[in-house]
Each structure stands twice: as C-alpha cells, then as structure tokens.
Design a protein around this motif. Sequence first.
Motif, PDB file in Angstrom:
ATOM      1  N   VAL A 118      -2.244  -9.544 -20.654  1.00 25.97           N
ATOM      2  CA  VAL A 118      -3.307  -9.967 -21.522  1.00 25.97           C
ATOM      3  C   VAL A 118      -4.842  -9.030 -21.033  1.00 25.97           C
ATOM      4  O   VAL A 118      -5.136  -9.106 -22.115  1.00 25.97           O
ATOM      5  N   ILE A 119      -4.611  -8.630 -19.521  1.00 24.10           N
ATOM      6  CA  ILE A 119      -5.448  -8.303 -19.264  1.00 24.10           C
ATOM      7  C   ILE A 119      -5.826  -6.686 -19.833  1.00 24.10           C
ATOM      8  O   ILE A 119      -6.793  -6.084 -20.609  1.00 24.10           O
ATOM      9  N   LEU A 120      -4.832  -5.922 -20.258  1.00 24.01           N
ATOM     10  CA  LEU A 120      -4.882  -4.645 -20.841  1.00 24.01           C
ATOM     11  C   LEU A 120      -4.567  -4.581 -22.348  1.00 24.01           C
ATOM     12  O   LEU A 120      -5.538  -3.486 -22.915  1.00 24.01           O
ATOM     13  N   THR A 121      -4.628  -5.822 -22.888  1.00 24.30           N
ATOM     14  CA  THR A 121      -4.757  -6.550 -24.283  1.00 24.30           C
ATOM     15  C   THR A 121      -6.286  -5.887 -24.518  1.00 24.30           C
ATOM     16  O   THR A 121      -6.804  -5.872 -26.010  1.00 24.30           O
ATOM     17  N   PHE A 161     -10.579  -4.007 -17.202  1.00 23.78           N
ATOM     18  CA  PHE A 161     -10.527  -3.026 -16.422  1.00 23.78           C
ATOM     19  C   PHE A 161     -10.981  -2.767 -14.609  1.00 23.78           C
ATOM     20  O   PHE A 161      -9.492  -1.877 -13.851  1.00 23.78           O
ATOM     21  N   THR A 162     -11.816  -2.748 -14.212  1.00 22.81           N
ATOM     22  CA  THR A 162     -11.773  -3.833 -13.399  1.00 22.81           C
ATOM     23  C   THR A 162     -11.471  -4.260 -12.318  1.00 22.81           C
ATOM     24  O   THR A 162     -10.331  -4.104 -11.278  1.00 22.81           O
ATOM     25  N   VAL A 163     -10.138  -5.265 -12.716  1.00 21.75           N
ATOM     26  CA  VAL A 163      -9.227  -6.001 -12.448  1.00 21.75           C
ATOM     27  C   VAL A 163      -7.645  -5.354 -12.267  1.00 21.75           C
ATOM     28  O   VAL A 163      -7.016  -4.849 -10.894  1.00 21.75           O
ATOM     29  N   TRP A 164      -7.693  -3.837 -12.861  1.00 19.25           N
ATOM     30  CA  TRP A 164      -6.400  -3.475 -13.397  1.00 19.25           C
ATOM     31  C   TRP A 164      -6.262  -2.101 -12.492  1.00 19.25           C
ATOM     32  O   TRP A 164      -5.657  -1.787 -11.310  1.00 19.25           O
ATOM     33  N   MET A 165      -7.578  -1.400 -12.184  1.00 18.30           N
ATOM     34  CA  MET A 165      -7.826  -0.226 -11.585  1.00 18.30           C
ATOM     35  C   MET A 165      -7.516  -0.647 -10.209  1.00 18.30           C
ATOM     36  O   MET A 165      -7.451  -0.163  -9.602  1.00 18.30           O
ATOM     37  N   LEU A 166      -8.965  -2.090  -9.287  1.00 15.00           N
ATOM     38  CA  LEU A 166      -8.161  -2.443  -8.061  1.00 15.00           C
ATOM     39  C   LEU A 166      -7.336  -2.870  -7.879  1.00 15.00           C
ATOM     40  O   LEU A 166      -6.918  -2.687  -6.058  1.00 15.00           O
ATOM     41  N   HIS A 167      -6.608  -3.611  -8.571  1.00  5.90           N
ATOM     42  CA  HIS A 167      -4.573  -3.889  -8.342  1.00  5.90           C
ATOM     43  C   HIS A 167      -3.548  -2.646  -7.870  1.00  5.90           C
ATOM     44  O   HIS A 167      -3.688  -3.154  -6.454  1.00  5.90           O
ATOM     45  N   GLY A 168      -4.454  -1.201  -8.583  1.00  2.39           N
ATOM     46  CA  GLY A 168      -3.327  -0.623  -7.749  1.00  2.39           C
ATOM     47  C   GLY A 168      -3.885   0.314  -6.885  1.00  2.39           C
ATOM     48  O   GLY A 168      -3.928   0.484  -6.046  1.00  2.39           O
ATOM     49  N   PHE A 169      -5.490  -0.166  -6.054  1.00  2.00           N
ATOM     50  CA  PHE A 169      -5.823   0.939  -4.972  1.00  2.00           C
ATOM     51  C   PHE A 169      -5.261  -1.266  -4.009  1.00  2.00           C
ATOM     52  O   PHE A 169      -4.961  -0.103  -2.939  1.00  2.00           O
ATOM     53  N   ILE A 170      -5.223  -1.988  -4.054  1.00  2.00           N
ATOM     54  CA  ILE A 170      -4.849  -3.260  -2.877  1.00  2.00           C
ATOM     55  C   ILE A 170      -2.888  -3.246  -2.833  1.00  2.00           C
ATOM     56  O   ILE A 170      -2.902  -3.005  -1.490  1.00  2.00           O
ATOM     57  N   VAL A 171      -2.636  -2.614  -4.124  1.00  2.15           N
ATOM     58  CA  VAL A 171      -1.024  -2.593  -4.069  1.00  2.15           C
ATOM     59  C   VAL A 171      -0.654  -1.284  -2.390  1.00  2.15           C
ATOM     60  O   VAL A 171       0.571  -0.952  -2.309  1.00  2.15           O
ATOM     61  N   ALA A 172      -1.840  -0.020  -2.658  1.00  2.00           N
ATOM     62  CA  ALA A 172      -1.344   1.034  -2.103  1.00  2.00           C
ATOM     63  C   ALA A 172      -1.729   0.739  -0.270  1.00  2.00           C
ATOM     64  O   ALA A 172      -1.028   1.275   0.346  1.00  2.00           O
ATOM     65  N   ILE A 173      -2.666  -0.422  -0.284  1.00  2.00           N
ATOM     66  CA  ILE A 173      -3.070  -0.352   1.007  1.00  2.00           C
ATOM     67  C   ILE A 173      -1.870  -1.263   1.279  1.00  2.00           C
ATOM     68  O   ILE A 173      -1.172  -2.790   1.455  1.00  2.00           O
ATOM     69  N   PRO A 174      -0.888  -1.039   2.631  1.00  3.40           N
ATOM     70  CA  PRO A 174       0.256  -2.276   3.324  1.00  3.40           C
ATOM     71  C   PRO A 174       0.018  -3.761   3.529  1.00  3.40           C
ATOM     72  O   PRO A 174      -1.406  -3.488   4.208  1.00  3.40           O
ATOM     73  N   ALA A 175       0.651  -4.343   3.171  1.00  7.21           N
ATOM     74  CA  ALA A 175       0.337  -5.784   3.590  1.00  7.21           C
ATOM     75  C   ALA A 175       0.885  -5.457   5.112  1.00  7.21           C
ATOM     76  O   ALA A 175      -0.654  -6.926   5.529  1.00  7.21           O
ATOM     77  N   GLU A 176       1.454  -5.195   5.655  1.00  4.27           N
ATOM     78  CA  GLU A 176       1.524  -5.651   6.986  1.00  4.27           C
ATOM     79  C   GLU A 176      -0.042  -5.511   7.878  1.00  4.27           C
ATOM     80  O   GLU A 176       0.244  -5.659   9.008  1.00  4.27           O
TER      81      GLU A 176
END
Length: 285
Positions: A118-121, A161-176
């Motif tokens: 939905v975000i992309l749509t 766009f903000t959610v989609w872009m920040l999602h990539g940044f947060i995924v790159a941060i290790p959850a550990e």
Amino acid sequence: MSRARTGRRAAGVRRRRLRYDLLGLFTAAVLGFPVYWMVLTAFRPATEILSLPPEFWPSRPTLGNFARAMGTETFWPNVRSSVVIGVGTVLVSLLVGTLAAFALARFRFAGRKAFVVVILTVQMIPLAALIIPVYLLLNDAGLTDSLAGVILVYLVFTLPFTVWMLHGFIVAIPAELEEAAMVDGCGRLGAFTRVVLPLLAPGLVATSVFAMVQAWNEYVLVYVLLSTPEKQTLSIWLVSFQTSFGTDYGGLMAGATLTALPVVVFFLAVQRKIAAGLATGAVKG
C-alpha cells in the motif's frame, strides 16, 4: 614485455578516466547552466536582461532586483509560511515515519506485507487526481486556507516515501544491539532512543532533505488550498512578477534565487550525512 604491457594498460586506464571526467564535466555544465543563467539574470540591470546577443557576465552588476523582490508586500509573510510548512512537514513526517518504519522492520504482524505494498501504491497516485477530493475533505474539516491543513496534506504525500526509506535504514541496524541494550536494563523505548536513533541519523537527514524539497517547491496544492496572499508560500509569490503588462525578469530571477537559497544551504550543510545515509540504506531493504 611485462613492463610495456603494464605501461599500455596504465595509459588506457588514464585515457578512460579522462573521458569519464570530461563527460562528467560536460554533464555538470549542461545541468548547471540554467542555474547560472538564473543567478546571472538576477544581478543584471533591466537594460541588459533582453540584450542581443546575450552577455554571459553582467557589465554593471546590481542588487536592485533583489531589493525590489524583497521589498514586495507579501515577501516576508510568504517566507514565514514556507518555513512553517516546510519545517512542520519535515518534523511530523520524520516523527510518524520513524515509528512506522521501526514497527515494519522489527515487528511481525498480520498484513505487514500488504501494508508495504500500500505504501508503494500511494506513491504511484498522481497528485492532480487528488486535488479536488483533498480540497473538499479539508473544506468539510474547516482546514482550507490554513497552514495546518497544507501540512497535513503534504504529510500524506511525504509519509509513504519516508516510511519506505527509513525502513531500509532500520533493517540495516542489527537487532542484536537493541537486545543487548534491553539486557542492560533499557526498555524498548530506551533501546530505540539510545541505540537506533543515533545510528539512524544519516537516514533521517537524507529523508528530511526529500521532505523539505518537496514541501518547499510545491505549487499546485498551495495555490488551491491557500487563498490569503499573506499565507501563501514563496512558490506562489514568484507568480506576482508576471502581470498583464509583462514579466519582470530581473525581479523574477532574483526571487527564484532567494527561494532556492535556503534549500541549497540546507543541502550543503548535510551533504556528507546524505551520502552516508544513502550508502547505508542501500545495504538492505
């Protein structure tokens, strides 16, 4: 033989590098020439603006165009409106977008993948198709001709766009890292503010630039939603240099230069973090 082959290879590398450098310089010149011409016209006296053949440097530079532009009645009120709308859109979109992106990246819930679709749509919907529905909706809520209404509308278009872009940044941060912080006594919110946010700074900067540029340069929505001249933004103010008697090109170019200057300064101030943020966000998505 090996030395000669190595020398030929090094010469070939230098020639290719030179061609790429020349191509880059040519591309930069083509893209930068309109900006140069805008600034050049802003410093030209009226007698030189339409001169033929055109001159590529003003013989008598003047600040009169800037004085005339800044002396218009609505300039400073429009500056205030642009700043309020731009800063408000950036702050709210980052606050809401960061929390939404964190939830998408760290939690598993029903409909998560559908929400991403939905975000992309939403990004694919043309703005012109939504102007009338948005106006009617804001009119029913009593938010037409108000800066708050414009910020809410801009939020709708910048949040995906903000959610989609920040999602990539947060995924790159290790959850550990968050788990280690929670083991040391931090709660979920404490781990987020003390671990994730500092590491997310480049992504926040890169995303804020996009939101700021979009809110600062928007024309159609502001023209439709704001009717009071003092509440309108600088993009609408620029139209005042076009009248039935003709176009004041000197004042228009000076106004365009003044309008672009804040965004350029902001970009130059944070360009290093933007480069770091884009590289980080490209790791995972």
